[in-house]
Design a protein around this motif. Structure first.
Motif, PDB file in Angstrom:
ATOM      1  N   GLU A  68       0.827  -1.194   0.000  1.00  0.00           N
ATOM      2  CA  GLU A  68       0.000   0.000   0.000  1.00  0.00           C
ATOM      3  C   GLU A  68       0.863   1.247   0.000  1.00  0.00           C
ATOM      4  O   GLU A  68       1.927   1.293   0.617  1.00  0.00           O
ATOM      5  CB  GLU A  68      -0.967   0.005   1.187  1.00  0.00           C
ATOM      6  N   LEU A  69       0.402   2.238  -0.736  1.00  0.00           N
ATOM      7  CA  LEU A  69       1.087   3.519  -0.822  1.00  0.00           C
ATOM      8  C   LEU A  69       0.522   4.439   0.257  1.00  0.00           C
ATOM      9  O   LEU A  69      -0.692   4.646   0.327  1.00  0.00           O
ATOM     10  CB  LEU A  69       0.879   4.139  -2.199  1.00  0.00           C
ATOM     11  N   ILE A  70       1.406   4.974   1.102  1.00  0.00           N
ATOM     12  CA  ILE A  70       0.952   5.865   2.158  1.00  0.00           C
ATOM     13  C   ILE A  70       1.652   7.215   2.043  1.00  0.00           C
ATOM     14  O   ILE A  70       2.667   7.355   1.343  1.00  0.00           O
ATOM     15  CB  ILE A  70       1.192   5.265   3.555  1.00  0.00           C
ATOM     16  N   GLU A  71       1.117   8.197   2.736  1.00  0.00           N
ATOM     17  CA  GLU A  71       1.703   9.529   2.796  1.00  0.00           C
ATOM     18  C   GLU A  71       2.089   9.855   4.233  1.00  0.00           C
ATOM     19  O   GLU A  71       1.469   9.357   5.185  1.00  0.00           O
ATOM     20  CB  GLU A  71       0.716  10.576   2.273  1.00  0.00           C
ATOM     21  N   TYR A  72       3.098  10.672   4.379  1.00  0.00           N
ATOM     22  CA  TYR A  72       3.503  11.143   5.698  1.00  0.00           C
ATOM     23  C   TYR A  72       4.072  12.552   5.569  1.00  0.00           C
ATOM     24  O   TYR A  72       4.577  12.940   4.517  1.00  0.00           O
ATOM     25  CB  TYR A  72       4.537  10.198   6.333  1.00  0.00           C
ATOM     26  N   LYS A  73       3.988  13.313   6.628  1.00  0.00           N
ATOM     27  CA  LYS A  73       4.501  14.679   6.617  1.00  0.00           C
ATOM     28  C   LYS A  73       5.969  14.678   6.997  1.00  0.00           C
ATOM     29  O   LYS A  73       6.346  14.132   8.037  1.00  0.00           O
ATOM     30  CB  LYS A  73       3.715  15.565   7.586  1.00  0.00           C
ATOM     31  N   SER A  74       6.799  15.263   6.168  1.00  0.00           N
ATOM     32  CA  SER A  74       8.236  15.330   6.423  1.00  0.00           C
ATOM     33  C   SER A  74       8.598  16.686   7.012  1.00  0.00           C
ATOM     34  O   SER A  74       8.427  17.716   6.356  1.00  0.00           O
ATOM     35  CB  SER A  74       9.025  15.101   5.131  1.00  0.00           C
ATOM     36  N   GLU A  75       9.090  16.677   8.220  1.00  0.00           N
ATOM     37  CA  GLU A  75       9.491  17.923   8.859  1.00  0.00           C
ATOM     38  C   GLU A  75      10.741  18.505   8.212  1.00  0.00           C
ATOM     39  O   GLU A  75      10.857  19.719   8.029  1.00  0.00           O
ATOM     40  CB  GLU A  75       9.738  17.691  10.355  1.00  0.00           C
ATOM     41  N   SER A  76      11.684  17.659   7.835  1.00  0.00           N
ATOM     42  CA  SER A  76      12.942  18.171   7.286  1.00  0.00           C
ATOM     43  C   SER A  76      12.775  18.708   5.871  1.00  0.00           C
ATOM     44  O   SER A  76      13.406  19.703   5.496  1.00  0.00           O
ATOM     45  CB  SER A  76      14.023  17.083   7.308  1.00  0.00           C
ATOM     46  N   VAL A  77      11.922  18.067   5.080  1.00  0.00           N
ATOM     47  CA  VAL A  77      11.709  18.509   3.701  1.00  0.00           C
ATOM     48  C   VAL A  77      10.630  19.589   3.631  1.00  0.00           C
ATOM     49  O   VAL A  77      10.665  20.470   2.773  1.00  0.00           O
ATOM     50  CB  VAL A  77      11.334  17.319   2.797  1.00  0.00           C
ATOM     51  N   GLY A  78       9.671  19.527   4.545  1.00  0.00           N
ATOM     52  CA  GLY A  78       8.604  20.517   4.567  1.00  0.00           C
ATOM     53  C   GLY A  78       7.463  20.208   3.617  1.00  0.00           C
ATOM     54  O   GLY A  78       6.713  21.103   3.225  1.00  0.00           O
ATOM     55  N   THR A  79       7.338  18.937   3.215  1.00  0.00           N
ATOM     56  CA  THR A  79       6.267  18.526   2.308  1.00  0.00           C
ATOM     57  C   THR A  79       5.652  17.228   2.810  1.00  0.00           C
ATOM     58  O   THR A  79       6.154  16.607   3.747  1.00  0.00           O
ATOM     59  CB  THR A  79       6.806  18.288   0.883  1.00  0.00           C
ATOM     60  N   THR A  80       4.573  16.837   2.159  1.00  0.00           N
ATOM     61  CA  THR A  80       4.006  15.519   2.385  1.00  0.00           C
ATOM     62  C   THR A  80       4.630  14.571   1.376  1.00  0.00           C
ATOM     63  O   THR A  80       4.623  14.844   0.171  1.00  0.00           O
ATOM     64  CB  THR A  80       2.474  15.537   2.217  1.00  0.00           C
ATOM     65  N   ARG A  81       5.191  13.474   1.872  1.00  0.00           N
ATOM     66  CA  ARG A  81       5.912  12.547   1.016  1.00  0.00           C
ATOM     67  C   ARG A  81       5.210  11.198   0.991  1.00  0.00           C
ATOM     68  O   ARG A  81       4.304  10.935   1.786  1.00  0.00           O
ATOM     69  CB  ARG A  81       7.362  12.395   1.489  1.00  0.00           C
ATOM     70  N   LYS A  82       5.654  10.317   0.081  1.00  0.00           N
ATOM     71  CA  LYS A  82       5.015   9.019  -0.101  1.00  0.00           C
ATOM     72  C   LYS A  82       6.014   7.885   0.064  1.00  0.00           C
ATOM     73  O   LYS A  82       7.211   8.047  -0.196  1.00  0.00           O
ATOM     74  CB  LYS A  82       4.370   8.935  -1.485  1.00  0.00           C
ATOM     75  N   CYS A  83       5.511   6.743   0.471  1.00  0.00           N
ATOM     76  CA  CYS A  83       6.324   5.529   0.482  1.00  0.00           C
ATOM     77  C   CYS A  83       5.405   4.331   0.299  1.00  0.00           C
ATOM     78  O   CYS A  83       4.202   4.389   0.591  1.00  0.00           O
ATOM     79  CB  CYS A  83       7.133   5.399   1.768  1.00  0.00           C
ATOM     80  N   ASN A  84       5.960   3.246  -0.212  1.00  0.00           N
ATOM     81  CA  ASN A  84       5.235   1.989  -0.342  1.00  0.00           C
ATOM     82  C   ASN A  84       5.560   1.097   0.845  1.00  0.00           C
ATOM     83  O   ASN A  84       6.708   1.071   1.319  1.00  0.00           O
ATOM     84  CB  ASN A  84       5.619   1.286  -1.646  1.00  0.00           C
ATOM     85  N   VAL A  85       4.573   0.383   1.308  1.00  0.00           N
ATOM     86  CA  VAL A  85       4.752  -0.506   2.457  1.00  0.00           C
ATOM     87  C   VAL A  85       4.223  -1.895   2.105  1.00  0.00           C
ATOM     88  O   VAL A  85       3.050  -2.044   1.732  1.00  0.00           O
ATOM     89  CB  VAL A  85       4.023   0.027   3.704  1.00  0.00           C
ATOM     90  N   TYR A  86       5.095  -2.883   2.221  1.00  0.00           N
ATOM     91  CA  TYR A  86       4.679  -4.280   2.045  1.00  0.00           C
ATOM     92  C   TYR A  86       4.234  -4.821   3.391  1.00  0.00           C
ATOM     93  O   TYR A  86       4.984  -4.784   4.383  1.00  0.00           O
ATOM     94  CB  TYR A  86       5.841  -5.117   1.515  1.00  0.00           C
ATOM     95  N   LEU A  87       2.999  -5.326   3.416  1.00  0.00           N
ATOM     96  CA  LEU A  87       2.458  -5.995   4.597  1.00  0.00           C
ATOM     97  C   LEU A  87       2.390  -7.485   4.302  1.00  0.00           C
ATOM     98  O   LEU A  87       1.882  -7.893   3.250  1.00  0.00           O
ATOM     99  CB  LEU A  87       1.070  -5.459   4.923  1.00  0.00           C
ATOM    100  N   PRO A  88       2.876  -8.313   5.198  1.00  0.00           N
ATOM    101  CA  PRO A  88       2.937  -9.756   4.922  1.00  0.00           C
ATOM    102  C   PRO A  88       1.557 -10.395   4.910  1.00  0.00           C
ATOM    103  O   PRO A  88       0.569  -9.786   5.347  1.00  0.00           O
ATOM    104  CB  PRO A  88       3.784 -10.284   6.084  1.00  0.00           C
ATOM    105  N   PRO A  89       1.462 -11.613   4.424  1.00  0.00           N
ATOM    106  CA  PRO A  89       0.185 -12.329   4.460  1.00  0.00           C
ATOM    107  C   PRO A  89      -0.390 -12.358   5.879  1.00  0.00           C
ATOM    108  O   PRO A  89       0.349 -12.530   6.850  1.00  0.00           O
ATOM    109  CB  PRO A  89       0.551 -13.743   3.990  1.00  0.00           C
TER     110      PRO A  89
END
Length: 294
Positions: free
Chosen positions: A62-83
């Motif tokens: 799943e693709l999620i978003e998070y707020k980056s304090e150092s960059v000052g933007t909302t960023r994205k990352c992919n997360v693999y969740l196991p079965p």
């Protein structure tokens, strides 16, 4: 620092031949391995380790978003969740980084198939319970691949985003352990250098560190391991692989030599006859994932 800028200049030249992908680095482009080392044994991965298998349970990405304090933007990352990911359980976390030509989608879309590799490992009961986080290691307001090799500096400050914002975001969203013994970092090429730099510099955050074909952004061994005894005590795994035909082998072999000379446990596998590609990096993930959190 001069070494890193030279690498940036070289990558800018390579950028003229490739677009939004990892460059092929032939042996000799950056020089042959600078030192002779005792490589650890290469054992081929089993056939089909990276192929989708029928009749097994699958995890999800799943693709999620998070707020980056150092960059000052909302960023994205992919997360693999196991079965059968269960929020009532606790999971370890592997932070898996991409290369200079990629982003949070490189492992998924450019040939790394981490979800398939992990699904197969789970089916064979070869890995501990973990989630895999695939962030964008280009810590800049414009973190798209369009930045290409000109965004080299943004990779160097990703540790601030990783430690200050991403890790807390993952720990607030998912049911994961929050101690270093349940946290690992590894990556390919530029991400391999980041993993060695940030992982060994923050052993209070990461107990397991992996570098797959690590690029010349990798700090010198004496910078990576300024305190040998502390590293021996706190690091649980330092594991590397690089293709035998990869012009970047010197980065890994120099660190391996330093570790061997100073009694620091360290693995370096020479993948026979391979270059700078996902054949090596998939092999790296397959092996590294089996060694962590155990």
């Amino acid at each position: 620092m001069k070494r890193n800028f030279l690498f940036a200049a070289a990558m800018l030249c390579v950028a003229g031949f490739v677009n939004a992908q990892e460059p092929d680095i032939p042996m000799g482009m950056f020089g042959a391995p600078q030192v002779n080392v005792n490589f650890d044994p290469y054992v081929a991965a089993p056939q089909g380790f990276d192929q989708e298998r029928q009749g097994i349970e699958r995890g999800k990405v799943e693709l999620i978003e998070y707020k980056s304090e150092s960059v000052g933007t909302t960023r994205k990352c992919n997360v693999y969740l196991p079965p059968k990911y269960d929020p009532k359980k606790k999971y370890s976390v592997l932070y898996l980084l991409h290369g200079i030509g990629g982003d949070e989608w490189e492992w998924m879309n450019d040939g790394g198939v981490p979800n398939i590799i992990m699904d197969n490992l789970y089916a064979d009961k070869k890995v501990a319970d973990m989630i895999v986080v695939m962030p964008n290691g280009r810590a800049a307001a414009n973190d798209s691949r369009d930045g290409g090799y000109g965004s080299f500096a943004a990779f160097g400050v990703f540790d601030k985003d990783l430690i200050g914002s991403l890790i807390p975001a993952i720990e607030s969203k998912y049911s994961v352990y929050t101690d270093k013994d349940h946290r690992a970092i590894a990556g390919l090429s530029m991400g391999g250098g980041q993993s060695l730099n940030f992982g060994l510099a923050n052993m209070d955050k990461f107990a397991y560190v992996g570098g797959f074909s690590s690029a010349p952004n990798t700090n010198r061994p004496q910078q990576l391991i300024p305190d040998v005894e502390k590293t021996k005590k706190e690091n649980k795994l330092l594991w590397m692989v690089c293709g035998g035909a990869d012009g970047l082998m010197s980065n890994s072999s120099n660190l391996k030599k330093f570790c061997d000379d100073n009694g620091v446990p360290c693995t370096l596998i020479n993948y026979p006859d391979e270059g700078h590609n996902f054949t090596v990096w998939k092999y790296g993930l397959y092996n590294f994932a089996q060694l962590i959190f155990k």
